[in-house]
Enzyme design. Structure first.
Site, PDB file in Angstrom:
ATOM      1  N   CYS A  86       0.808  -1.224   0.000  1.00 12.33           N
ATOM      2  CA  CYS A  86       0.000   0.000   0.000  1.00 12.33           C
ATOM      3  C   CYS A  86       0.842   1.275   0.000  1.00 12.33           C
ATOM      4  CB  CYS A  86      -1.003  -0.012   1.139  1.00 12.33           C
ATOM      5  SG  CYS A  86      -0.305  -0.535   2.700  1.00 12.33           S
ATOM      6  N   LYS A 111      -5.757  -9.193  11.440  1.00 13.49           N
ATOM      7  CA  LYS A 111      -5.754  -7.743  11.242  1.00 13.49           C
ATOM      8  C   LYS A 111      -7.142  -7.321  10.796  1.00 13.49           C
ATOM      9  CE  LYS A 111      -3.600  -4.050   8.556  1.00 13.49           C
ATOM     10  NZ  LYS A 111      -2.502  -3.689   7.656  1.00 13.49           N
ATOM     11  N   ARG A 126     -10.557  -1.427   2.559  1.00 15.66           N
ATOM     12  CA  ARG A 126      -9.781  -2.671   2.662  1.00 15.66           C
ATOM     13  C   ARG A 126     -10.626  -3.839   3.190  1.00 15.66           C
ATOM     14  NH1 ARG A 126      -5.136  -0.190   1.451  1.00 15.66           N
ATOM     15  NH2 ARG A 126      -4.165   1.355   2.815  1.00 15.66           N
ATOM     16  N   GLU A 145      -7.754 -17.624  10.920  1.00 17.32           N
ATOM     17  CA  GLU A 145      -6.596 -16.918  10.349  1.00 17.32           C
ATOM     18  C   GLU A 145      -5.298 -17.347  11.048  1.00 17.32           C
ATOM     19  OE1 GLU A 145      -6.133 -15.101   7.821  1.00 17.32           O
ATOM     20  OE2 GLU A 145      -8.062 -14.267   7.219  1.00 17.32           O
ATOM     21  N   LYS A 201      -4.053  -7.095  15.567  1.00 14.75           N
ATOM     22  CA  LYS A 201      -4.026  -5.658  15.289  1.00 14.75           C
ATOM     23  C   LYS A 201      -5.414  -5.175  14.928  1.00 14.75           C
ATOM     24  CE  LYS A 201      -2.145  -2.537  11.891  1.00 14.75           C
ATOM     25  NZ  LYS A 201      -1.407  -2.409  10.686  1.00 14.75           N
TER      26      LYS A 201
HETATM   27  C1  PBG Z   1      -0.342  -1.406   5.773  1.00 12.65           C
HETATM   28  C2  PBG Z   1      -0.352  -1.120   7.211  1.00 12.65           C
HETATM   29  C3  PBG Z   1      -1.272  -0.332   7.908  1.00 12.65           C
HETATM   30  C4  PBG Z   1      -0.847  -0.316   9.220  1.00 12.65           C
HETATM   31  C5  PBG Z   1       0.273  -1.110   9.313  1.00 12.65           C
HETATM   32  N1  PBG Z   1       0.576  -1.610   8.051  1.00 12.65           N
HETATM   33  C6  PBG Z   1      -2.427   0.456   7.435  1.00 12.65           C
HETATM   34  C7  PBG Z   1      -3.569  -0.196   6.801  1.00 12.65           C
HETATM   35  O1  PBG Z   1      -3.706  -1.425   6.777  1.00 12.65           O
HETATM   36  O2  PBG Z   1      -4.408   0.542   6.290  1.00 12.65           O
HETATM   37  C8  PBG Z   1      -1.532   0.449  10.319  1.00 12.65           C
HETATM   38  C9  PBG Z   1      -0.665   0.805  11.466  1.00 12.65           C
HETATM   39  C10 PBG Z   1      -1.206   1.872  12.336  1.00 12.65           C
HETATM   40  O3  PBG Z   1      -2.323   2.382  12.188  1.00 12.65           O
HETATM   41  O4  PBG Z   1      -0.464   2.247  13.249  1.00 12.65           O
HETATM   42  N2  PBG Z   1      -0.750  -2.660   5.372  1.00 12.65           N
HETATM   43 ZN    ZN Z   2      -0.974  -2.686   3.007  1.00 12.17          ZN
END
Ligand code: PBG
Ligand code: ZN
Length: 334
Positions: free
Chosen positions: A127, A200, A222, A238, A253
């Site tokens: 991303c 996540k 997403r 998962e 997360k």
């Molecule tokens: C990208 C990624 C994200 C975060 C970590 N890796 C953002 C997303 O998935 O949109 C978020 C970390 C944070 O908010 O501190 N894949």
């Molecule tokens: Zn990403």
């Protein structure tokens, strides 16, 4: 649980809370600086240190400045870092993610050379590198899972060649851990570990990070790859798949609103369980503290203690350095 505690007048739980000494003696949750991981945002250039407006105290660093930050953190005993790259250019595939002279590849070479005993973990995703801001190759307005797996293998090998110790795939593609393990092993990088963002959720708490890393998707969201926050059993699915595919550590997360999930994973899986206290969790605390509505230090300590209490073995947090400073002043947590 068997119930045998005698009630008042015999039973008085307050006896174990009478002094700081007794509270410290019976405290159930302990942690040290070695269990913290500090995220680092790396930008191209030199001599740059840009504060992220929605994350006071967090910076985008050019790699020379990142090296200084890492050295200072190590003096506090903080030795684990999670690197995110903001590249010079973006394209549809995110090919800057696997260039030998990419921003993270260069930073890894510098940091591994200057600070050999730091543990360098790199985020593995696209991303930050795609012009549309999604976490992989887009076909028909959605992320193409299997095409993205091929690129994840390329990115992992490129980072391994640059000296990464651990890769942390965060894109929530099906089969990503297995594909990355295969690619690393085939290239001879058996010792590079995989810290999987196994669980996540599609969370609004990533807002400040998207500003920090310039990754807001140009269309859609997403939700076709990150998990629905209504789901708990699915977290086990998962985690199960990732362990089977060869993950060395599992991550949940965000952290603070997902303590039930951390607790579930800790009970079921023999792997280390990490949790990511994300940008929005940090921003909420900092904003309330700036207004004088909450006490920054007390909420910082309480919020990370809760994550450890739930069962996390280590925590990725923007408070890592501040916690390291706090832990130097404190003989015992919290
Ligand atoms: C990208 C990624 C994200 C975060 C970590 N890796 C953002 C997303 O998935 O949109 C978020 C970390 C944070 O908010 O501190 N894949
Ligand atoms: Zn990403």
């Amino acid at each position: 649980m068997t119930q045998y505690a005698p009630p008042l007048p015999t039973g008085r739980p307050r006896r174990n809370r009478r002094s700081q000494a007794v509270r410290d003696m019976v405290a159930e949750t302990h942690f040290g600086v070695g269990q913290f991981i500090a995220p680092l945002f790396i930008i191209p250039g030199e001599n740059k240190r840009l504060e992220i407006p929605s994350m006071p105290g967090v910076y985008q660093f050019s790699m020379d400045e990142a090296a200084k930050e890492v050295a200072q953190c190590q003096e506090l005993g903080l030795s684990s870092f999670l690197l995110f790259g903001i590249p010079e250019y973006k394209d549809a595939e995110g090919s800057a993610a696997w260039q030998d002279d990419g921003v993270i590849q260069q930073a890894l070479r510098l940091l591994a050379g200057q600070i050999p005993d730091a543990q360098l973990i790199a985020d593995l995703c696209f991303c930050e590198y795609t012009d549309h801001g999604h976490c992989g190759v887009v076909t028909d307005d959605d992320v193409d899972n299997d095409a993205t797996l091929v690129n994840l293998g390329r990115q992992a090998v490129s980072l391994a060649e640059a000296g990464v110790h651990t890769v942390a795939p965060s894109g929530m593609m099906d089969g990503q851990v297995g594909a990355i393990r295969d690619a690393l092993d085939e290239a001879g990088f058996q010792e590079v570990a995989i810290l999987s963002y196994a669980v996540k959720y599609a969370s609004a708490l990533y807002g400040p990070f998207r500003d920090a890393a310039d990754i807001t998707p140009s269309f859609g969201d997403r939700k076709t790859y990150q998990m629905d926050f209504r789901n708990r059993a699915e977290a086990m699915l998962e985690a199960d798949l990732d362990m089977d595919e060869g993950a060395d550590m599992l991550m949940v997360k965000p952290a603070g609103m997902y303590l039930d999930i951390i607790s579930d994973l800790k009970r079921e899986y023999p792997l280390p369980i990490l949790a990511y206290q994300v940008s929005g969790e940090y921003a909420m605390i900092k904003a309330a503290a700036e207004k004088g509505w909450l006490d920054n230090e007390n909420i910082m300590v309480e919020s990370v203690t809760a994550i450890f209490r739930a069962g996390a073995d280590a925590v990725i947090t923007y408070f890592a350095r501040e916690m390291a400073e706090y832990l130097q002043r404190q003989p015992q947590t919290p």
